[in-house]
Enzyme design. Structure first.
Site, mmCIF file in Angstrom:
data_model
loop_
_atom_site.group_PDB
_atom_site.id
_atom_site.type_symbol
_atom_site.label_atom_id
_atom_site.label_comp_id
_atom_site.label_asym_id
_atom_site.label_seq_id
_atom_site.Cartn_x
_atom_site.Cartn_y
_atom_site.Cartn_z
ATOM 1 C CG ASP A 128 -1.701 -1.380 1.645
ATOM 2 O OD1 ASP A 128 -2.187 -1.751 0.544
ATOM 3 O OD2 ASP A 128 -1.977 -1.659 2.693
ATOM 4 C CD GLU B 188 -9.248 -2.755 -1.192
ATOM 5 O OE1 GLU B 188 -9.830 -2.589 -0.321
ATOM 6 O OE2 GLU B 188 -8.682 -3.497 -1.554
#
Ligand code: FUB
Length: 446
Positions: free
Chosen positions: A36, A207
């Site tokens: 991420d 997302e």
């Protein structure tokens, strides 16, 4: 790639161990899992704020085979080759509101506003459910002081903050869908109710939003499960609040099967980059991920060119370093295979096996500097006598040296005097000239 020899420089500073490592190739970080990645430019350096996958610790009783994340590190570089690990900047036990046993410190972001650095992170609250918290620092690497409570009115994951040209700040986040809220000037509260972007694809989880502005176009980029696993898509608007219109795919589903592909996009010194992750160091378990970077290009009309992910990555590699040719730019159609040096220890890196005469590997962007090197060294092993040719720029380019690799099961360093050495940045071609199959760990110019 052989980590113990991979140019690791360790220094003690302010009581913390900090490592500067030459990781010009993908994945960017070899000594721990990272995921991420949000890349930001602060004080002229590129900072990456990833989340930190770990193996479940003894006694862990959370969801089996799921993400386990207890803290965050931040990394920085000024050349995208040498990465410094600034150490831990936030932990699940450090913020009053976070359930300290939840191991749920998912994808973060960091921004700079009015002299302060704001680190936004999701975690499971003591009261239950994912919330988004903020920690504040004077420097991009901390120390960060977490707020005692999460952002009021926000339930979700994957915060991403855009500070617009007029100084207004917007918080984007997700919970199956993508939401936006205006941040108050204090950066830790929102104004009004969050809104859902409801004109994006109707089917499939979305997302990890990341929003940036370029030439008056606002780009909302996000992972979306259009088929089996996440791919990166984008939508554009003339306003940070939308409406955003779907505009295309930036990165297809990973060939590795890694289910997630959280990302960020950044302009560093005039070149745009995509930071994302895959499961390079954990092929069998995609909740132990590793961050990567590749160049990103725009078309004249502002659309984004689809990216083909590379192993080579984005940083220049010094000719004098141990050049990890397993992170190649291209290979011959046959005769080349890449595998771990040690299956039990993926962090030790990879080897390249040349198994047919004339099989080759191209490795781009090697910096010879002033061209002061005198010899070529190759760490290799071969089933029988074998020879490799190292050429410059093209498969039939100038021959820098022919390296004979003797027979044996042990790794040895074969060496030969170098000729025709150039100055500056060039591509290397490593070709199996003849002989038996040969494993190569690295090539270097000394
Ligand atoms: O890393 C945990 C979660 O996986 C992130 O928050 C999502 O974006 C996905 O990458």
């Amino acid at each position: 790639m052989h980590l113990s020899n991979r140019h690791l420089v360790v220094a003690a500073a302010a009581g913390l161990m900090q490592a500067a490592a030459a990781f010009a190739t993908n994945p960017l970080i070899m000594d721990q899992f990272t995921a991420d990645p949000t890349a930001r430019v602060f004080e002229g350096r590129l900072y990456v704020y990833p989340s930190h996958d770990i193996k479940a610790p003894p006694g862990y009783n959370g969801r089996p085979n799921w993400f386990v994340m207890e803290d965050y590190h931040v990394f920085s570089s000024d050349n995208l080759t040498d990465w410094k690990d600034h150490g831990v900047i936030a932990t699940q036990t450090g913020a009053d509101w976070v359930d300290p046993t939840s191991y749920s410190m998912w994808a973060p972001d960091a921004v700079f506003k009015d002299g302060k650095y704001y680190f936004y992170f999701p975690a499971i609250a003591k009261t239950g459910g994912f919330r988004i918290g903020v920690a504040i620092a004077d420097k991009p690497y901390g120390p960060f002081k977490p707020m005692a409570t999460p952002i009021e009115g926000v339930k979700g994951i994957d915060p991403s903050v855009l500070i617009d040209k007029d100084g207004s700040a917007y918080l984007y986040y997700s919970l199956d869908k993508i939401f936006v809220a205006r941040l108050k000037p204090n950066m830790v509260e929102i104004e009004g109710e969050p809104q859902v972007f409801d004109n994006l694809p109707k089917k499939g989880l979305m997302e990890g939003p990341f929003v940036f502005e370029r030439n008056g176009i606002y780009y909302l980029t996000y992972p979306h499960v259009a088929n089996k696993t996440e791919r990166l898509e984008y939508a554009t608007s003339t306003s940070p609040m939308g409406p955003f219109k779907h505009a295309g795919v930036i990165l297809d589903e990973s060939a590795s099967g890694c289910w997630t592909v959280h990302h960020s996009i950044v302009d560093y010194q005039g070149q745009w980059y995509l930071f994302y992750h895959d499961k390079d160091l954990s092929p069998a378990f995609d909740k132990n991920r590793s961050i990567r970077a590749d160049k990103l290009f725009f078309n004249a009309d502002g659309t984004i060119q689809k990216i083909t992910p590379t192993l080579r990555g984005v940083g220049l590699v010094q000719a004098t370093s141990e050049i990890q040719i397993d992170r190649y730019t291209a290979t011959s159609p046959q005769g080349i295979a890449v595998s771990f040096l040690d299956d039990a220890n993926p962090q030790a890196g990879w080897k390249t096996t040349f198994s047919s005469a004339k099989s080759w590997v191209r490795f781009a962007d090697v910096d010879f500097g002033e061209g002061a090197q005198k010899s070529i060294e190759v760490r290799a092993r071969a089933a029988g006598p074998s020879a490799l040719e190292i050429r410059l720029d093209k498969s039939d380019g100038p021959l820098l040296g022919r390296v004979d690799v003797g027979q044996g099961t042990d790794w040895t360093i074969a060496s030969v005097a170098a000729r025709n050495l150039p100055t500056g940045v060039h591509d290397l071609f490593v070709t199996q000239a003849d002989g038996e199959a040969v494993d190569v760990d690295w090539v270097s110019f000394r």
